[in-house]
Design an enzyme around this catalytic site. Structure first.
Site, PDB file in Angstrom:
ATOM      1  N   GLY A   1       0.821  -1.203   0.000  1.00  0.00           N
ATOM      2  CA  GLY A   1       0.000   0.000   0.000  1.00  0.00           C
ATOM      3  C   GLY A   1       0.850   1.246   0.000  1.00  0.00           C
ATOM      4  N   ASP A   2       0.249   2.339  -0.434  1.00  0.00           N
ATOM      5  CA  ASP A   2       0.929   3.629  -0.382  1.00  0.00           C
ATOM      6  C   ASP A   2      -0.107   4.718  -0.162  1.00  0.00           C
ATOM      7  OD1 ASP A   2       3.706   4.868  -0.852  1.00  0.00           O
ATOM      8  OD2 ASP A   2       2.372   6.165  -1.997  1.00  0.00           O
ATOM      9  N   THR A   3       0.225   5.667   0.696  1.00  0.00           N
ATOM     10  CA  THR A   3      -0.699   6.740   1.024  1.00  0.00           C
ATOM     11  C   THR A   3      -0.071   8.075   0.662  1.00  0.00           C
ATOM     12  OG1 THR A   3      -1.641   5.431   2.831  1.00  0.00           O
ATOM     13  CG2 THR A   3      -2.063   7.800   2.871  1.00  0.00           C
TER      14      THR A   3
END
Length: 200
Positions: free
Chosen positions: A78-80
């Site tokens: 994931g990446d935010t």
């Protein structure tokens, strides 16, 4: 007749927040394999494309890093990204950067884009993106200084962590709270189920 082994899940992140969030789905990763990749945005790359690319590249890099151990395993990454307009805000590694981010976000709306990528055992990759709108109250100098003194901003995209004291400074959000923390649970559950990972 033997029962096939349950599929394994590799979490391509060292973030304790993501481990805590995925535990809410009843999942304990079989392995944690943080992916070390270049996170520099490409020129003219818009925030949503950047978030998707980072999640995808992390899933691929983690699978490559663990090699044969990824056989039969799902790899979740994931990446935010915190975005003010088309501007991708950095992860705050020093107080000056955190202050600049918070002064920019003070009293205005911004978007938090949380992308996830799942590499299935057959090598196919599925992706989802959560987009949340967040608005901070207009921050006074006392509020800003107190938050900076807390140190919660360190290493956080946009210079804040919604799961901490910053939540008291946020007027409203529209979208996924868990996505702002670091892993959108609705999208993660849907992605795992679509890929055939056993989840209630």
């Amino acid at each position: 007749m033997t029962t096939p082994p349950a599929p394994q899940l590799v979490l391509a992140s060292a973030s304790p927040r993501r481990r805590e969030l995925i535990a809410r789905l009843g999942i304990v990763p079989d392995r944690v394999a943080p992916a070390d990749i270049d996170e520099t945005p490409n020129k003219v790359e818009i925030p949503r494309d950047y978030a998707r690319r980072m999640a995808r590249e992390k899933a691929i890099a983690a699978a490559a890093m663990i090699g044969d151990a990824s056989d039969g395993a799902f790899v979740l990454a994931g990446d935010t990204v915190v975005a003010a307009g088309r501007r991708i805000l950095p992860k705050a590694e020093d107080e000056s950067t955190a202050r600049n981010c918070l002064e920019l976000l003070s009293g205005r709306r911004h978007r938090v884009l949380s992308a996830i990528a799942l590499r299935a055992p057959d090598g196919t990759i599925r992706e989802k993106l959560s987009e949340t709108v967040v608005r901070f109250k207009r921050l006074s100098e006392d509020e800003l200084s107190a938050y900076l003194a807390s140190g919660e901003w360190h290493g956080k995209a946009g210079g804040y962590a919604i799961q901490g004291a910053a939540e008291g400074l946020i007027a409203w959000i529209q979208g996924s709270h868990s996505g702002v923390v670091g892993l959108p649970l609705y999208e993660t559950r849907a992605l795992l189920r679509a890929a055939g990972f056993p989840i209630a």
